[in-house]
Structure formats: C-alpha cells, structure tokens
Design a protein around this motif. Structure first.
Motif, PDB file in Angstrom:
ATOM      1  N   GLY A  73      50.138  53.310  70.727  1.00  0.00           N
ATOM      2  CA  GLY A  73      51.525  53.021  70.359  1.00  0.00           C
ATOM      3  C   GLY A  73      51.682  52.764  68.872  1.00  0.00           C
ATOM      4  O   GLY A  73      52.646  53.216  68.246  1.00  0.00           O
ATOM      5  N   ILE A  74      50.718  52.048  68.291  1.00  0.00           N
ATOM      6  CA  ILE A  74      50.790  51.794  66.841  1.00  0.00           C
ATOM      7  C   ILE A  74      50.784  53.118  66.088  1.00  0.00           C
ATOM      8  O   ILE A  74      51.594  53.354  65.187  1.00  0.00           O
ATOM      9  N   GLY A  75      49.879  54.006  66.510  1.00  0.00           N
ATOM     10  CA  GLY A  75      49.823  55.318  65.868  1.00  0.00           C
ATOM     11  C   GLY A  75      51.130  56.081  66.037  1.00  0.00           C
ATOM     12  O   GLY A  75      51.652  56.667  65.085  1.00  0.00           O
ATOM     13  N   PHE A  76      51.657  56.034  67.240  1.00  0.00           N
ATOM     14  CA  PHE A  76      52.910  56.726  67.565  1.00  0.00           C
ATOM     15  C   PHE A  76      54.043  56.182  66.687  1.00  0.00           C
ATOM     16  O   PHE A  76      54.769  56.948  66.027  1.00  0.00           O
ATOM     17  N   GLY A  77      54.187  54.862  66.666  1.00  0.00           N
ATOM     18  CA  GLY A  77      55.257  54.247  65.879  1.00  0.00           C
ATOM     19  C   GLY A  77      55.111  54.538  64.397  1.00  0.00           C
ATOM     20  O   GLY A  77      56.087  54.823  63.701  1.00  0.00           O
ATOM     21  N   PHE A  78      53.872  54.492  63.913  1.00  0.00           N
ATOM     22  CA  PHE A  78      53.629  54.738  62.488  1.00  0.00           C
ATOM     23  C   PHE A  78      54.036  56.163  62.122  1.00  0.00           C
ATOM     24  O   PHE A  78      54.744  56.389  61.136  1.00  0.00           O
ATOM     25  N   VAL A  79      53.609  57.125  62.931  1.00  0.00           N
ATOM     26  CA  VAL A  79      53.925  58.522  62.624  1.00  0.00           C
ATOM     27  C   VAL A  79      55.424  58.764  62.714  1.00  0.00           C
ATOM     28  O   VAL A  79      56.012  59.430  61.847  1.00  0.00           O
TER      29      VAL A  79
ATOM     30  N   GLY B 193      53.186  48.585  70.725  1.00  0.00           N
ATOM     31  CA  GLY B 193      52.471  49.194  69.618  1.00  0.00           C
ATOM     32  C   GLY B 193      53.400  49.969  68.700  1.00  0.00           C
ATOM     33  O   GLY B 193      53.243  49.932  67.477  1.00  0.00           O
ATOM     34  N   VAL B 194      54.389  50.643  69.277  1.00  0.00           N
ATOM     35  CA  VAL B 194      55.326  51.411  68.459  1.00  0.00           C
ATOM     36  C   VAL B 194      56.076  50.478  67.507  1.00  0.00           C
ATOM     37  O   VAL B 194      56.260  50.786  66.318  1.00  0.00           O
ATOM     38  N   LEU B 195      56.491  49.322  68.009  1.00  0.00           N
ATOM     39  CA  LEU B 195      57.194  48.369  67.138  1.00  0.00           C
ATOM     40  C   LEU B 195      56.271  47.935  65.993  1.00  0.00           C
ATOM     41  O   LEU B 195      56.696  47.888  64.836  1.00  0.00           O
ATOM     42  N   VAL B 196      55.023  47.653  66.313  1.00  0.00           N
ATOM     43  CA  VAL B 196      54.076  47.226  65.273  1.00  0.00           C
ATOM     44  C   VAL B 196      53.830  48.377  64.296  1.00  0.00           C
ATOM     45  O   VAL B 196      53.884  48.195  63.068  1.00  0.00           O
ATOM     46  N   GLY B 197      53.577  49.574  64.849  1.00  0.00           N
ATOM     47  CA  GLY B 197      53.293  50.724  64.005  1.00  0.00           C
ATOM     48  C   GLY B 197      54.479  51.075  63.112  1.00  0.00           C
ATOM     49  O   GLY B 197      54.302  51.380  61.930  1.00  0.00           O
ATOM     50  N   GLY B 198      55.669  51.032  63.675  1.00  0.00           N
ATOM     51  CA  GLY B 198      56.863  51.312  62.879  1.00  0.00           C
ATOM     52  C   GLY B 198      57.029  50.293  61.762  1.00  0.00           C
ATOM     53  O   GLY B 198      57.337  50.645  60.617  1.00  0.00           O
ATOM     54  N   PHE B 199      56.771  49.031  62.101  1.00  0.00           N
ATOM     55  CA  PHE B 199      56.890  47.976  61.099  1.00  0.00           C
ATOM     56  C   PHE B 199      55.870  48.187  59.979  1.00  0.00           C
ATOM     57  O   PHE B 199      56.209  48.098  58.792  1.00  0.00           O
TER      58      PHE B 199
ATOM     59  N   ILE C 101      61.969  48.609  61.706  1.00  0.00           N
ATOM     60  CA  ILE C 101      62.141  48.400  60.271  1.00  0.00           C
ATOM     61  C   ILE C 101      63.503  47.775  59.977  1.00  0.00           C
ATOM     62  O   ILE C 101      63.982  47.810  58.853  1.00  0.00           O
ATOM     63  N   GLY C 102      64.129  47.186  60.984  1.00  0.00           N
ATOM     64  CA  GLY C 102      65.326  46.381  60.725  1.00  0.00           C
ATOM     65  C   GLY C 102      66.641  47.117  60.841  1.00  0.00           C
ATOM     66  O   GLY C 102      67.673  46.588  60.422  1.00  0.00           O
ATOM     67  N   LYS C 103      66.677  48.308  61.429  1.00  0.00           N
ATOM     68  CA  LYS C 103      67.948  49.015  61.576  1.00  0.00           C
ATOM     69  C   LYS C 103      68.730  48.411  62.752  1.00  0.00           C
ATOM     70  O   LYS C 103      68.266  48.470  63.897  1.00  0.00           O
ATOM     71  N   ILE C 104      69.907  47.865  62.434  1.00  0.00           N
ATOM     72  CA  ILE C 104      70.707  47.223  63.487  1.00  0.00           C
ATOM     73  C   ILE C 104      71.184  48.278  64.502  1.00  0.00           C
ATOM     74  O   ILE C 104      71.247  48.015  65.699  1.00  0.00           O
ATOM     75  N   ASP C 105      71.514  49.477  64.004  1.00  0.00           N
ATOM     76  CA  ASP C 105      72.010  50.509  64.930  1.00  0.00           C
ATOM     77  C   ASP C 105      70.927  50.898  65.934  1.00  0.00           C
ATOM     78  O   ASP C 105      71.225  51.174  67.100  1.00  0.00           O
ATOM     79  N   GLY C 106      69.664  50.854  65.487  1.00  0.00           N
ATOM     80  CA  GLY C 106      68.572  51.127  66.413  1.00  0.00           C
ATOM     81  C   GLY C 106      68.503  50.074  67.500  1.00  0.00           C
ATOM     82  O   GLY C 106      68.298  50.373  68.678  1.00  0.00           O
TER      83      GLY C 106
END
Lengths: 207, 196, 169
Positions: free
Chosen positions: B23-29, C79-85, B118-123
């Motif tokens: 998930g971290i990888g997914f969110g980062f990408v 994980g997506v929330l952490v990764g996005g952050f 990253i803090g987007k309220i609309d999201g």
C-alpha cells in the motif's frame, strides 16, 4: 533518447517476446526424483482388491473409485460408484477438486495397472495426497473377486476365508457364482489413512 | 514458487504486513504520478492532461508482462492468482455508475485516498461520499441482489474468450496502448492548459 | 525540493511493479473500495449488530470468525495514506487545500466531490471493484471483468464530460 521512448521500446520488445514464446502451462512438480523413488519402492500406493471389495460392500463413504480409462471403456464396464477421469484429462482444472483433496481416499484403476500408475505418478509428483492404485487392475478384479477359484483342499484356512468372502462379494457385484450372501467375515481391512489437507483458500481478492 | 503466501512460503501472518508495505508503494506512486490532483485526473476527459491514460495503461501492461514472464520462468503459479469473476450485467452498470462518479467527483477511490493523504479537502469529502455510497448499496442490497448475482461467467480471461495466448493478447494491448498514448499526447498539444 | 510530477510512463512502470509484487507475494491485486466497504461494515456491525446479522450483505463479512477490519485491503489502504503522505512530503505538496477549477467556488467543488464519491461508492460495490480493484488489477490478470469495467468507467466518464464541463474547464 528520452525516458518515454526507452519505455515504449522496452514494452514493445517484451510484448513481442511474450507473444512468441509458448505459454507456461506446466504445473510445477512438488516432489523430487529421490522422494518419488522412495515412494515407488515403498509401494504404499497399492491397495489390494479384497480391501476395495470390502469397502465397497460396506459402502465406505471415504472411498472414491476413479476409472482412468477412456470414456468408451468406462461405458462398457466400470466399478459401481466410480468416477471416469480419463488419463488424458487428469490435469484439467475441472478434475482438480477430485484428485487434490483431503476428504476421500481415491483408488485409481485401469484394466491392468499401467494407466492407473501413470496417473498416480503424475498426481503424486504434483504433491497430491490420498491417491492409491487398485492392485492388479480390473483384470485381477475379475479373476479374484468376480470369479474366485476355490482353493485346493490342502490350503490354509485363511485361503478358504478369503474365498468365501470373494464368493460373497462376487454375488454382491453380480458376478457368476452367485451364492447366498454370507456376511463378509474378513477382518476389518486396514485402510490407508486419509491425509487431511489444510484446505488452501482459493485465491482471494477483489474490492 | 510464487505467489509466496498462498504457497505458504511466507507465513500467512505476514500477509497484512505485506499489504501495508505494498500500500505504501501504491500510495507513493499514485501521488508521484499526480493522481492526487482531481484536475489532473479530469484532464483525461477534456484532453488537456492524459496522465491517467498513460499511467493506468503502462501500469496494467507492466503487470501483465510481469505475470506472464514470472510464469514463464516458473516464479509464479498463475493458477493461484486471483482473477476477478465476470458478472456481465452488474459489471457494466456498476462501471457506468462509477464513470459518472469519476467525472462528477474527479477522483476514483484509490486516488481520493492519495489526495486526502496530502491534505486535499475535496479528496476527504470524496471518501466520505464513498462511505455513503457503499452504505446505500449495503442497505439496498436485497433489492438488487438478483441483478448483482446475474450473468455469472466465472473468472474467465480475455485470452480464453478469444482463444489466443495471453502473450498475444498482451502484445495487442501494448500496440493499442501506444496508439492511445500518441493520441493523448496530440490532445495535450491541441487543448493545452496552464499549470494548475 | 522538486515539485513537479514524475514522468507518467515511469510512474506507470512503477505502478505495474507494485501491482506485480502484490500478485507475487499475496496472489492478489490492488484495490481501494473494498477497504471502504470493510470499514463501513465494521462500523455498522458495532452500531447495529442485529442488523448486520440479518442482512444478506453484511452477514457475508461479519459474524463468527470473520473480522472485517483484518482485510488485506484495509491494511493496503492504510499503506496508501502513508505512501501518499511520504510522497507529498518528498515533493513539497503537503498543505490543506480544496483544489478546484478557478471558475467555480470551493463549496461547489466539495458538493460535487461528495456526489461523485456516493456514485463511485455505490458503483464499485455493484461492479465488484473500482478502478484499482477491478479495472487495473483485472486487466493485469487479463480478466474479462477488468476490461469490461475499464471500458464502462472511462466510456461513461467521456460521455458525461460534456455535461459537467463547467466544473473543470
């Protein structure tokens, strides 16, 4: 050359390669050659016809006979309650639930034992448990169970017990020498234990 | 040998931890690609930014190729890979409703989480909407259960339907994707937008 | 601090590799809406356990031995929330804001975001997965459902784009 073009070229090249090579449909073998040699030498996969007859008569729910001959041969004659999984389809996914399971004891048979052994070898190498081979196959089944020969008068008592049982079994299965059925007196045959399989979860996923 | 957890090469206890790492990888990408911006996502449908097309298809193709090559090398057993089952009617109607949600809300579920991160309220509001939408489905389920379960075709693959190998399907998709990428790049030139 | 986005094709390759790793380790693909469902089901189960036990929908996920929150997708989305952050921090994009086309108000943007979320939430359950869970993952595994979802989602979005253009351009 920029990154975009490098990626494009790589994707096309890999795509062409993967389109050219034949798909890998092999199923990896789980047992090594050494392990198989030990299994084969132990001959633990064999079950004798008398035992199978006994389980059939007592309607043992854990027994599953599997006929690995062709559908034609199966049509002509098959043991009662047997499933037809021809050798050629032993790997097909529809049959997977029958040959890879942890509830029943599968007894494979063919006319002799070649076909059933071939099927057993493949299944065993894939790591599947609970598959056995009917010793002697159908030919031997006919000779012993369906048309038992009376032992000579000098034979040991147990030979006579066996004969009585076979004659009785023959009657149950509709063989030639139908006689009044005496309850089979053969000792409770020792049965291979069914190895419980931890039911692997089907691949899960989705939203 | 793979997939490692279904084959019990890695203990099932690790599955959720691995989910978190993946998930971290997914969110980062997603965030790096710009999927945290609804205006970038919506640009797909007005031609001014086709990043969705590029990332989505490149990602799908990479994974497709990866699976087929892994299978070829014997690294993964494709029989143990989850293939989502096809229920034609509900997939189409569900997809239409999702498409409407996409153009109205500017996100899809995955991207709304990366936007919220990253803090987007609309999201965040979009995520709130997701919960309400799922709740509506759950409460209305008795009414639509028949439709939901109808038209089951099982986990069928495109390659099986077309009767060609997965590799050929992949090559065709790659060619189609490259044509679409080219069209997307032309559209970006045709309807340019200032940086937003 | 770099603030621009990654090359989309490179991002796509990385996304594909993440998806491939999900297949390689867990035998399944990525997803998003399933996590929302799990959390929603768990919440309803706390508020009204009798209701969940009686419902055809909820009873698939709650009850004896079932832990809706211990779902793969729930952990993946955390994980997506952490990764996005992390990505936002890395690229200097962390700030509270409502991103919208200058031609509309922030309030209008939020109303539409909420409506879109409701539609997407409902549709994702009916269609058995969202853009990630059904379309992307499904396409990667060459599933028919993946291609159908992808075409339905993007086709509809294109078809309706004209009617909501004031929101975006």
């Amino acid at each position: 050359m920029n990154l975009r073009n490098i990626i494009f070229i790589a994707l096309v090249l890999l795509g062409v390669v993967i389109a050219m090579v034949p798909e890998n449909t092999t199923k990896p073998y789980k047992l090594t050659a050494e392990q198989m040699l030990i299994e084969v030498q132990g001959a633990a996969e064999m079950v004798i016809a008398d035992d199978v007859a006994h389980w059939l008569i007592s309607k043992d729910p854990s027994l599953q006979l599997i006929d690995v001959r062709t559908p034609d041969e199966y049509q002509k004659f098959h043991l009662e309650g047997s499933l037809n999984i021809p050798l050629s389809t032993i790997l097909s996914s529809e049959n997977r639930d029958y040959v890879d399971q942890g509830l029943k004891m599968n007894v494979l048979y063919s006319n002799g034992t070649i076909g059933s052994h071939q099927a057993w070898m493949i299944l065993r190498q894939l790591g599947f448990e609970n598959n056995y081979v009917l010793q002697g196959g159908l030919n031997y089944w006919f000779d012993t169970i369906m048309n038992p020969q009376a032992p000579s008068v000098t034979s040991a008592d147990e030979e006579f017990a066996k004969y009585d049982f076979r004659k009785a079994a023959s009657g149950v299965f509709g063989g030639g020498n139908a006689v009044t059925i005496t309850a089979p007196t053969a000792n409770e045959a020792e049965k291979p234990r069914v190895i419980r399989k931890t039911k692997k979860k089907a691949p899960a996923g989705g939203c | 040998m793979g997939p490692l957890i279904p084959q019990e090469i890695i203990g099932a206890d690790w599955n959720l931890f691995i989910a978190f790492v993946i998930g971290i990888g997914f969110g980062f990408v997603l965030e790096q690609a710009g999927f945290s911006s609804s205006r970038k996502l919506a640009g797909m449908f007005y031609g001014y930014d086709t990043v969705v097309l590029k990332v989505f298809f490149t990602g799908a193709i990479t994974a497709m190729l990866g699976l087929l090559f892994f299978s070829l090398f014997g690294w993964i057993d494709l029989n143990l890979i989850y293939v989502n089952p096809t229920f034609l009617g509900s997939a189409i109607v569900g997809g239409i409703i999702m498409g409407a949600g996409f153009i109205v809300g500017g996100f899809c579920p995955g991207t709304s989480f990366s936007a919220a991160a990253i803090g987007k309220i609309d999201g965040m509001v979009f995520i709130g909407g997701l919960f309400i939408g799922v709740f509506f489905f759950a409460e209305g389920y008795p009414l639509i259960e028949d439709f939901y379960m109808s038209g089951s075709m099982g986990p069928i693959k495109v390659s099986e339907v077309l009767g060609i190998s997965g590799g050929v399907v992949t090559l065709l998709i790659i060619i189609a994707a490259l044509i679409m990428f080219k069209l997307g790049e032309l559209a970006e030139k045709r309807w340019p937008r200032a940086e937003y | 601090m770099k603030t621009s986005y990654m090359n989309p094709y490179l991002a796509g390759v990385l996304l594909g590799l993440v998806l491939l790793m999900a297949f390689f380790f867990s035998g399944r693909g990525l997803g998003a809406s399933g996590a929302v469902k799990s959390v929603m089901v768990a919440a309803v189960d706390i508020v009204a356990p009798e209701h969940t036990a009686n419902s055809h929908f909820y009873s698939k996920y709650v009850g004896e031995g079932k832990e809706p929150m211990e779902a793969w997708l729930v952990f993946e989305m955390m994980g997506v929330l952490v990764g996005g952050f992390l990505s936002g921090a890395f690229s200097g994009r962390l700030n509270w804001r409502i991103e919208h086309f200058p031609g509309i108000t922030a309030k209008r943007r939020l109303v539409f975001a909420g409506m879109g979320g409701i539609l997407f939430g409902f549709g994702s359950q009916l269609g058995r997965g969202c853009t990630s869970g059904s379309a992307l993952t499904g396409m990667a595994s060459l599933s028919v459902a993946g291609f159908v979802s992808m075409m339905a989602i993007f086709g509809t979005a294109f078809a309706l784009a004209f009617f909501v253009r004031k929101n975006w351009i």
